[in-house]
Motif scaffolding. Structure first.
Motif, PDB file in Angstrom:
ATOM      1  N   LYS A  49      46.801  74.933  -5.890  1.00 52.96           N
ATOM      2  CA  LYS A  49      46.645  74.888  -7.329  1.00 52.96           C
ATOM      3  C   LYS A  49      48.012  74.664  -8.112  1.00 52.96           C
ATOM      4  O   LYS A  49      48.290  73.854  -8.920  1.00 52.96           O
ATOM      5  CB  LYS A  49      45.931  75.535  -8.044  1.00 52.96           C
ATOM      6  CG  LYS A  49      46.008  75.837  -9.520  1.00 52.96           C
ATOM      7  CD  LYS A  49      45.308  74.604 -10.303  1.00 52.96           C
ATOM      8  CE  LYS A  49      45.253  74.972 -11.843  1.00 52.96           C
ATOM      9  NZ  LYS A  49      44.932  73.647 -12.346  1.00 52.96           N
ATOM     10  N   TRP A  61      43.883  65.732  -3.582  1.00 47.18           N
ATOM     11  CA  TRP A  61      43.948  65.529  -5.094  1.00 47.18           C
ATOM     12  C   TRP A  61      44.487  64.251  -5.202  1.00 47.18           C
ATOM     13  O   TRP A  61      44.295  63.441  -6.158  1.00 47.18           O
ATOM     14  CB  TRP A  61      45.164  66.659  -5.537  1.00 47.18           C
ATOM     15  CG  TRP A  61      45.011  66.507  -7.061  1.00 47.18           C
ATOM     16  CD1 TRP A  61      43.926  67.099  -7.882  1.00 47.18           C
ATOM     17  CD2 TRP A  61      46.050  66.001  -7.895  1.00 47.18           C
ATOM     18  NE1 TRP A  61      44.314  66.520  -9.256  1.00 47.18           N
ATOM     19  CE2 TRP A  61      45.486  65.896  -9.072  1.00 47.18           C
ATOM     20  CE3 TRP A  61      46.980  65.102  -7.909  1.00 47.18           C
ATOM     21  CZ2 TRP A  61      46.028  65.394 -10.464  1.00 47.18           C
ATOM     22  CZ3 TRP A  61      47.590  64.542  -8.890  1.00 47.18           C
ATOM     23  CH2 TRP A  61      47.245  64.875 -10.039  1.00 47.18           C
ATOM     24  N   GLN A  83      39.567  69.019  -7.139  1.00 41.60           N
ATOM     25  CA  GLN A  83      39.895  70.350  -7.518  1.00 41.60           C
ATOM     26  C   GLN A  83      41.247  70.128  -8.245  1.00 41.60           C
ATOM     27  O   GLN A  83      41.904  69.393  -8.258  1.00 41.60           O
ATOM     28  CB  GLN A  83      39.915  71.209  -6.181  1.00 41.60           C
ATOM     29  CG  GLN A  83      38.639  71.539  -5.755  1.00 41.60           C
ATOM     30  CD  GLN A  83      38.888  72.648  -4.507  1.00 41.60           C
ATOM     31  OE1 GLN A  83      39.515  72.228  -3.331  1.00 41.60           O
ATOM     32  NE2 GLN A  83      38.443  73.908  -4.409  1.00 41.60           N
ATOM     33  N   HIS A  84      41.401  71.350  -8.825  1.00 44.21           N
ATOM     34  CA  HIS A  84      42.606  71.731  -9.285  1.00 44.21           C
ATOM     35  C   HIS A  84      43.035  71.022 -10.632  1.00 44.21           C
ATOM     36  O   HIS A  84      43.901  71.894 -11.561  1.00 44.21           O
ATOM     37  CB  HIS A  84      43.778  71.399  -8.501  1.00 44.21           C
ATOM     38  CG  HIS A  84      43.454  72.132  -7.000  1.00 44.21           C
ATOM     39  ND1 HIS A  84      43.309  73.326  -6.863  1.00 44.21           N
ATOM     40  CD2 HIS A  84      43.617  71.463  -5.783  1.00 44.21           C
ATOM     41  CE1 HIS A  84      43.185  73.419  -5.609  1.00 44.21           C
ATOM     42  NE2 HIS A  84      43.315  72.617  -4.828  1.00 44.21           N
TER      43      HIS A  84
END
Length: 463
Positions: A318, A360, A451-452
């Motif tokens: 992250k 990502w 995500q993130h």
């Protein structure tokens, strides 16, 4: 007819030759001329690269982690220098685990790279979403990862791995369609010529021939120069080298260089400007962020592998995604470092971080690659979870936290379709009073596109 055409063809060829000669002399060996060269477009579009610090220092693989506060004191690749300066932490560690009679040079026999698989490295780097790779061809210890004639018996072919590491990795990286670059240290801690009385001899007979050799052999598209802080660029003959690089070298049209060419050149001369763990020397940030620039850092606190780092010392996936977003939205690139072990294996935690970034980028890459910063982005002193990039008349709003309510973006007078990258869920948006409001769609956790961080794409926007 053929006879009549020949003189015309000959004249055209002569004109072409003259033009080529003039072009070959475009850049003069002085900063006022060299600084006019623009950074090649491929690098500015790439945004994300992988740094690799690997060498003899990967054998002791030590630097203090929690015992010191300074950034540079945590660099495992500085092991030799710390021994030479009798740093108490390094000296104690060395004497306890290797013995007082063991020299830094003795470690080369254990730098075997027995599990080094360049194809696996290149595949990992490609999956990370990086577009270029920069390998340490020679760090400050002087050990070369190619058969350098200037460093006999202190290179990876004559000693240690007995492999041309640059050659092997370059082939694998370029085969994957990535750009290959090289880090090169101007200084050498243990070279007897590297001192004021003989620096000219060091530069003329060792450094410059070696630097030209690695360029001609491997044709790197990035040269990350380092170790510039002891002497002026005139002592290193940096201007002469760069004039050759830009005018005559095999990579004259595509090569990208940084700003570390003498103790006066950082953020002033060369190609792109550099920060390191957000520092320029000991100062945070750079003065001219409008100039092409790049942040480099390790996933942990060191560039070279430090086996004593724990999960507390590593950025999470992250944090790394957020770091990439922050740098790119501010107009910079990110060069993220991995430090392989001496045996050639990249630590699993580093592999995991790179794969997470790649996952990502697979969804959000269009908001990173080929983009520029948005000139109307908000300048707030408070931490923000909303960042902006643009590509022509497309604006990307990247949220490092999922919005808890409507997003209000001032400075937008018109906007076309708004979508959430990676999702087919409809996004509602409206413009009123030069402000765009986006209503994030309701999504269950298992329906999130990634995500993130999350990206809203605004087409045909206008300020």
């Amino acid at each position: 007819m053929q006879l009549k055409k020949r003189p015309f063809i000959v004249i055209c060829m002569l004109v072409l030759t003259c033009l080529q000669l003039v072009h070959a002399q475009d850049y003069q060996p002085n900063w006022s001329s060299l600084d006019k060269r623009t950074v090649p477009e491929w690098w500015s579009k790439a945004k994300f690269g992988i740094f690799v610090h690997w060498g003899v220092y990967s054998v002791p693989a030590y630097a203090p982690v929690s015992e010191v506060d300074g950034v540079y004191e945590k660099y495992a690749e500085h092991y030799e220098s710390r021994l030479l300066s009798k740093n108490p932490l390094f000296t104690k560690f060395h004497n306890q685990y290797f013995g007082e009679k063991t020299t830094y040079q003795d470690f080369v026999s254990q730098f075997r790279a027995e599990y080094f698989d360049p194809d696996k490295w290149a595949a990992l780097f490609e999956k990370s979403g990086a577009k270029y790779v920069v390998l340490t061809s020679k760090h400050h210890d002087g050990f070369c990862l190619w058969p350098s004639a200037q460093s006999p018996k202190w290179n990876s072919v004559d000693m240690g791995p007995h492999r041309d590491i640059i050659g092997d990795l370059s082939k694998s990286v370029t085969k994957r369609g990535l750009h290959m670059g090289l880090y090169y240290s101007l200084l050498e801690w243990s070279n007897p010529l590297y001192k004021p009385a003989s620096i000219d001899e060091y530069v003329q007979n060792h450094m410059l021939p070696q630097l030209k050799d690695v360029v001609e052999k491997y044709k790197p598209e990035v040269i990350f120069s380092d170790g510039e802080w002891d002497y002026l660029s005139s002592s290193f003959k940096s201007e002469e080298f760069l004039a050759w690089l830009y005018n005559e070298s095999p990579v004259k049209n595509t090569v990208v260089v940084n700003d570390r060419w003498g103790k006066e050149t950082r953020s002033k001369h060369g190609g792109y400007y550099t920060t390191e763990y957000n520092l320029v020397n000991d100062k945070t940030g750079i003065d001219n962020a409008a100039h092409p620039w790049e942040e480099s850092r390790g996933i942990g606190t060191s560039y070279g592998y430090n086996r004593f780092e724990t999960t507390e010392n590593y950025f999470t996936s992250k944090q790394l995604v957020d770091l990439l977003i922050e740098k790119v939205s501010s107009g910079g690139n990110l060069l993220l470092n991995v430090g392989p072990e001496a045996n050639g294996l990249i630590p699993v935690i580093m592999q995991e971080r790179l794969l997470d970034m790649g996952a990502w980028l697979k969804v959000n890459g269009e908001a990173i690659y080929n983009t520029t910063q948005w000139e109307n982005r908000r300048n707030s002193t408070k931490p923000s979870s909303m960042y902006f990039t643009r590509n022509g008349n497309t604006l990307y709003v990247i949220c490092t936290k999922w919005p808890g309510g409507p997003l209000k973006i001032p400075g937008i007078a018109k906007a076309g379709k708004v979508t959430l990258l990676g999702s087919d869920k409809a996004v509602k948006a409206s413009v009123s009073g030069r402000s765009l409001t986006i209503i994030p769609p309701g999504l269950l956790p298992d329906r999130m596109p990634c995500q993130h961080a999350w990206t809203f794409k605004i087409e045909n926007f206008g300020s």
